[in-house]
Design a protein around this motif. Structure first.
Motif, PDB file in Angstrom:
ATOM      1  N   LEU A 123      -8.900   5.901 -13.122  1.00  0.00           N
ATOM      2  CA  LEU A 123      -7.800   6.142 -14.057  1.00  0.00           C
ATOM      3  C   LEU A 123      -6.581   6.714 -13.344  1.00  0.00           C
ATOM      4  O   LEU A 123      -5.439   6.370 -13.667  1.00  0.00           O
ATOM      5  N   LEU A 124      -6.832   7.582 -12.358  1.00  0.00           N
ATOM      6  CA  LEU A 124      -5.731   8.165 -11.586  1.00  0.00           C
ATOM      7  C   LEU A 124      -4.977   7.083 -10.819  1.00  0.00           C
ATOM      8  O   LEU A 124      -3.740   7.013 -10.872  1.00  0.00           O
ATOM      9  N   LEU A 161      -5.004   3.866 -11.386  1.00  0.00           N
ATOM     10  CA  LEU A 161      -4.382   2.946 -12.336  1.00  0.00           C
ATOM     11  C   LEU A 161      -3.050   3.504 -12.836  1.00  0.00           C
ATOM     12  O   LEU A 161      -2.044   2.782 -12.914  1.00  0.00           O
ATOM     13  N   SER A 162      -3.028   4.802 -13.133  1.00  0.00           N
ATOM     14  CA  SER A 162      -1.790   5.445 -13.590  1.00  0.00           C
ATOM     15  C   SER A 162      -0.723   5.406 -12.504  1.00  0.00           C
ATOM     16  O   SER A 162       0.451   5.096 -12.770  1.00  0.00           O
ATOM     17  N   ILE A 163      -1.124   5.708 -11.271  1.00  0.00           N
ATOM     18  CA  ILE A 163      -0.178   5.688 -10.145  1.00  0.00           C
ATOM     19  C   ILE A 163       0.384   4.282  -9.952  1.00  0.00           C
ATOM     20  O   ILE A 163       1.593   4.098  -9.756  1.00  0.00           O
ATOM     21  N   LEU A 166       0.599   1.767 -12.156  1.00  0.00           N
ATOM     22  CA  LEU A 166       1.482   1.382 -13.264  1.00  0.00           C
ATOM     23  C   LEU A 166       2.837   2.076 -13.152  1.00  0.00           C
ATOM     24  O   LEU A 166       3.884   1.458 -13.385  1.00  0.00           O
ATOM     25  N   LEU A 167       2.828   3.361 -12.776  1.00  0.00           N
ATOM     26  CA  LEU A 167       4.093   4.083 -12.580  1.00  0.00           C
ATOM     27  C   LEU A 167       4.896   3.478 -11.430  1.00  0.00           C
ATOM     28  O   LEU A 167       6.132   3.416 -11.490  1.00  0.00           O
TER      29      LEU A 167
END
Length: 311
Positions: A29-30, A32-34, A36-37
């Motif tokens: 999740l970490l 994936l968030s990085i 996408l950002l």
């Protein structure tokens, strides 16, 4: 007989973080968030530069290419890291590992050259402002960027051929998050002196050469700033370089730690943390660095948001 007993490697097993399987979902999740950002931030930067005519200058032209390169740079490795985390390890064929190494080296080299070109652009703007329009023409900028891509392609091709000319044998597990040079060298067996010399020579042409251009450019910029009498003038001039200096420090600092040091006795865990920083975190931070400290970009973003609200 010794050579006959060696088992040649035909695929590589990425096993980074598999020693802590419970970390898999939160780390996925970490990342994936990085990722996408990174996509949103860099695509947003490209769109803002294309839409706002005030940002149609050489500096922002180079910045748009840096954002595009950062997207490709991150896309080469971060999806692979997420796959490793989901599957608690992943097997890469010899060809896939070589392709990933080539693309990673290619886009990483272009990043180095673009940062050097941006330093030269700041040097011309600060030290030769009257000649800026003459020197940094659209044709010159296109030539500089094309040269960066060609040099990056040549460097990546030579380094990939050299790295994968090594003999990999025995344990094929890479305790790393992607196919990078340090873990590949640890897997090599036999005489690798020639290949390592070629790899190091081309690393010198990319990292130290780019840093040399940056350091010389900023040396002249610092001298020019000290000659400005007003404090406000010095602060304003330095602020135009602050974002670029921050990006350069982060990017080259981590690259030097990984590639221009003695790897003996270094922990792979520490290397993994640094590799995550320069492959995932820095491409995400670059749009923030250049937007939060840049008045023109903030104004352009605000203008676009106001237009969207009116629609």
């Amino acid at each position: 007989m010794a050579e006959a007993n060696l088992t040649l490697v035909t695929e590589f097993l990425l096993i980074a973080f598999t020693e802590f399987p419970e970390w898999g979902p939160p780390l996925f999740l970490l990342f994936l968030s990085i990722y996408l950002l990174t996509l949103v931030g860099n695509l947003g930067m490209i769109i803002v530069i294309r839409v706002d005519r005030r940002l149609h200058s050489p500096m922002y032209f180079l910045l748009s290419h840096l954002s595009a390169t950062d997207i490709c740079y991150s896309s080469t490795t971060v999806p692979q890291v997420m796959a490793v985390l989901l599957e608690c390890g992943a097997a890469l064929s010899y060809a896939r590992c070589a392709a990933q190494f080539f693309l990673f080296t290619f886009f990483g080299s272009i990043d180095c050259y673009l940062l050097a070109l941006m330093a030269y652009d700041r040097y011309v703007a600060v030290c030769q402002p009257l000649l800026y329009v003459t020197i940094m023409t659209q044709r010159a900028c296109l030539g500089f960027v094309a040269g960066a891509y060609v040099a990056g392609l040549f460097s990546a091709l030579v380094r990939t051929v050299s790295a994968f000319s090594l003999s990999f044998c025995g344990n094929n597990e890479i305790n790393f998050i992607f196919c990078d040079l340090p873990p590949l060298l640890k897997l090599s067996c036999g005489d690798s002196y020639t290949q390592e010399v070629v790899i190091i020579v081309f690393a010198i042409f990319v990292i130290p050469a780019s840093m040399g251009v940056i350091l010389v450019s900023y040396l002249f910029i610092i001298v020019a700033i000290t000659r400005i009498r007003s404090v406000g003038g010095r602060a304003k001039t330095f602020s135009t370089c602050a974002s670029h200096l921050t990006a350069v420090t982060l990017f080259f600092g981590t690259l030097i730690f990984m590639y221009l040091r003695d790897n003996s006795g270094q922990s792979s865990q520490g290397d993994r943390v640094v590799s995550v920083f320069y492959t995932a975190v820095i491409p995400m931070l670059n749009p923030l660095i250049y937007s939060l400290r840049n008045k023109e970009v903030k104004e352009a973003v605000g203008k676009i948001l106001r237009r969207l609200k009116l629609c």
